[in-house]
Motif scaffolding. Structure first.
Motif, PDB file in Angstrom:
ATOM      1  N   CYS A  87       0.904  -1.262   0.142  1.00  0.00           N
ATOM      2  CA  CYS A  87       0.264   0.005   0.078  1.00  0.00           C
ATOM      3  C   CYS A  87       0.948   1.240  -0.177  1.00  0.00           C
ATOM      4  O   CYS A  87       0.483   2.172  -0.622  1.00  0.00           O
ATOM      5  CB  CYS A  87      -1.119   0.030   1.275  1.00  0.00           C
ATOM      6  N   ILE A  88       2.062   1.080   0.701  1.00  0.00           N
ATOM      7  CA  ILE A  88       2.850   2.470   0.940  1.00  0.00           C
ATOM      8  C   ILE A  88       3.489   2.821  -0.653  1.00  0.00           C
ATOM      9  O   ILE A  88       3.602   3.618  -0.909  1.00  0.00           O
ATOM     10  CB  ILE A  88       3.874   2.275   2.203  1.00  0.00           C
ATOM     11  N   LEU A  89       4.156   1.325  -1.160  1.00  0.00           N
ATOM     12  CA  LEU A  89       4.658   1.532  -2.299  1.00  0.00           C
ATOM     13  C   LEU A  89       3.909   2.289  -3.407  1.00  0.00           C
ATOM     14  O   LEU A  89       4.283   3.160  -4.176  1.00  0.00           O
ATOM     15  CB  LEU A  89       5.282   0.366  -2.617  1.00  0.00           C
ATOM     16  N   VAL A  90       2.671   1.581  -3.541  1.00  0.00           N
ATOM     17  CA  VAL A  90       1.610   2.085  -4.293  1.00  0.00           C
ATOM     18  C   VAL A  90       1.119   3.630  -4.384  1.00  0.00           C
ATOM     19  O   VAL A  90       0.996   4.167  -5.356  1.00  0.00           O
ATOM     20  CB  VAL A  90       0.509   1.236  -4.685  1.00  0.00           C
ATOM     21  N   TYR A  91       1.089   3.924  -3.051  1.00  0.00           N
ATOM     22  CA  TYR A  91       0.922   5.299  -2.692  1.00  0.00           C
ATOM     23  C   TYR A  91       1.764   6.306  -3.256  1.00  0.00           C
ATOM     24  O   TYR A  91       1.525   7.388  -4.039  1.00  0.00           O
ATOM     25  CB  TYR A  91       0.524   5.460  -1.188  1.00  0.00           C
ATOM     26  N   LEU A  92       3.036   5.948  -2.677  1.00  0.00           N
ATOM     27  CA  LEU A  92       4.371   6.837  -3.412  1.00  0.00           C
ATOM     28  C   LEU A  92       4.260   6.781  -4.962  1.00  0.00           C
ATOM     29  O   LEU A  92       4.512   7.743  -5.541  1.00  0.00           O
ATOM     30  CB  LEU A  92       5.685   6.138  -2.982  1.00  0.00           C
ATOM     31  N   GLY A 201      -9.141   2.132  -2.143  1.00  0.00           N
ATOM     32  CA  GLY A 201      -8.818   2.027  -0.565  1.00  0.00           C
ATOM     33  C   GLY A 201      -8.798   0.615  -0.202  1.00  0.00           C
ATOM     34  O   GLY A 201      -9.580  -0.094  -0.572  1.00  0.00           O
ATOM     35  N   ALA A 202      -8.100   0.408   1.115  1.00  0.00           N
ATOM     36  CA  ALA A 202      -8.087  -0.817   1.601  1.00  0.00           C
ATOM     37  C   ALA A 202      -9.251  -1.050   2.745  1.00  0.00           C
ATOM     38  O   ALA A 202      -9.535  -2.061   3.324  1.00  0.00           O
ATOM     39  CB  ALA A 202      -6.518  -1.057   2.519  1.00  0.00           C
ATOM     40  N   SER A 203     -10.079   0.044   3.106  1.00  0.00           N
ATOM     41  CA  SER A 203     -10.897   0.028   4.091  1.00  0.00           C
ATOM     42  C   SER A 203     -11.947  -0.899   3.855  1.00  0.00           C
ATOM     43  O   SER A 203     -12.657  -1.748   4.921  1.00  0.00           O
ATOM     44  CB  SER A 203     -11.654   1.242   4.068  1.00  0.00           C
ATOM     45  N   GLY A 204     -12.302  -1.544   2.555  1.00  0.00           N
ATOM     46  CA  GLY A 204     -13.397  -2.412   2.325  1.00  0.00           C
ATOM     47  C   GLY A 204     -12.609  -3.883   3.037  1.00  0.00           C
ATOM     48  O   GLY A 204     -13.657  -4.543   3.786  1.00  0.00           O
ATOM     49  N   ALA A 205     -11.712  -3.965   2.722  1.00  0.00           N
ATOM     50  CA  ALA A 205     -10.762  -5.313   3.344  1.00  0.00           C
ATOM     51  C   ALA A 205     -10.670  -5.280   4.787  1.00  0.00           C
ATOM     52  O   ALA A 205     -10.789  -6.115   5.498  1.00  0.00           O
ATOM     53  CB  ALA A 205      -9.456  -5.548   2.527  1.00  0.00           C
TER      54      ALA A 205
END
Length: 302
Positions: A87-92, A201-205
């Protein structure tokens, strides 16, 4: 004369919450019934500690399996940390490269027929304009992920995360499908609550992890009242704050409840096949519902 009132109350097996027991695992001290006990040189071990003991023996013997186990030590929530890292890498990448990354992976329901990967890739993307979005999700994942991963094991936890991510995406698709079926009328119902939109976003998971925690609360030793308060508070936040994909939260939560129920009802070692088929069945149901949405209104899905 024995004073029974002074006898300690029995605990309940962490894998079979309906079975009282006075026996505890020699290593982790969790209560275990006779079915879950494996004799050890001193005392007995629960299935998880027995598995870890065998893994340690295999690792000490060397070879490819031993090397892998040494690199991935037992007890470390590797899957949780890998998901957080992705998630961090994709966000960057979203911030540095621009809208290309977000546009390629975000969940646009109208494009899932030709680009079905969006149902999962969207769970690793976050709003590049709000660092709070990813920070909140990473924090929630850090709180609930390690607990569930240590309890379930890495493969089961990974399956739980991916299936609930798919369930969250299906929630978004169903709201879009309602908009299509009602000829766009649903967008005006309940204000704009049922207006379709893209999501990421990851909130669903993460809500899926919450749902699974509710289903497995007894085995995990989690206080149900506190957990339900957390879930209700976060759901309320989803509904009342604009710009949040509440449908992904609800879809993930319901899917997590379903997967958690499967895991709890098939937790014995002799039910492994039943467990695999149960989780696969939940995933298949999500896929089938998605396909039905597409084939019934193909003109609405690219």
């Amino acid at each position: 004369m024995t004073d029974h009132a002074a006898d300690p109350a029995p605990d309940y097996c962490y894998r079979h919450p309906d079975r009282p027991t006075y026996i505890h695992c020699q290593r982790c001290d969790r209560p275990i019934c006779t079915e879950c006990q494996t004799p050890a040189p001193v005392g007995v071990l629960c299935p998880e500690e027995m598995r870890d003991a065998r893994a340690s023996i295999a690792a000490s013997r060397g070879g490819a399996t031993g090397t892998l186990r040494r690199l991935l030590p037992q007890g470390v929530p590797v899957v949780t940390y890998v998901i957080m890292g992705l998630c961090i890498l994709v966000y960057l990448a979203q911030v540095l490269i621009g809208s290309v990354v977000t546009g390629a992976g975000a969940l646009d329901p109208s494009r899932i027929a030709s680009e079905p990967w969006r149902m999962l890739t969207s769970a690793f993307l976050h709003s590049p304009g709000s660092v709070l979005h990813i920070l909140f999700n990473l924090y929630a994942l850090f709180i609930f992920g390690p607990m569930l991963e240590r309890f379930l094991g890495r493969l089961r936890f990974l399956a739980l995360y991916l299936v609930t991510a798919l369930g969250g995406s299906l929630g978004v698709v169903l709201v879009y499908q309602l908009w299509v079926v009602t000829d766009r009328a649903s967008a005006t119902w309940i204000g704009t609550l049922l207006a379709p939109s893209a999501a990421l976003g990851a909130s669903g998971a993460i809500f899926g992890l919450l749902g699974a925690t509710i289903a497995m609360r007894k085995a995990l030793g989690v206080q149900p009242v506190q957990l339900i308060i957390v879930v209700i508070a976060n759901l309320a936040f989803s509904f009342f704050v604009p710009g949040i994909a509440w449908e992904a939260h609800v879809g993930g939560l319901l899917t997590g409840l379903a997967v958690g129920a499967v895991l709890m009802r098939s937790r014995r070692t002799d039910q492994r096949t039943t467990q695999i088929l149960g989780i696969a069945g939940v995933a298949a149901a999500l896929v089938i519902i998605t396909v039905l949405c597409v084939v019934t209104h193909p003109e609405a899905y690219a």
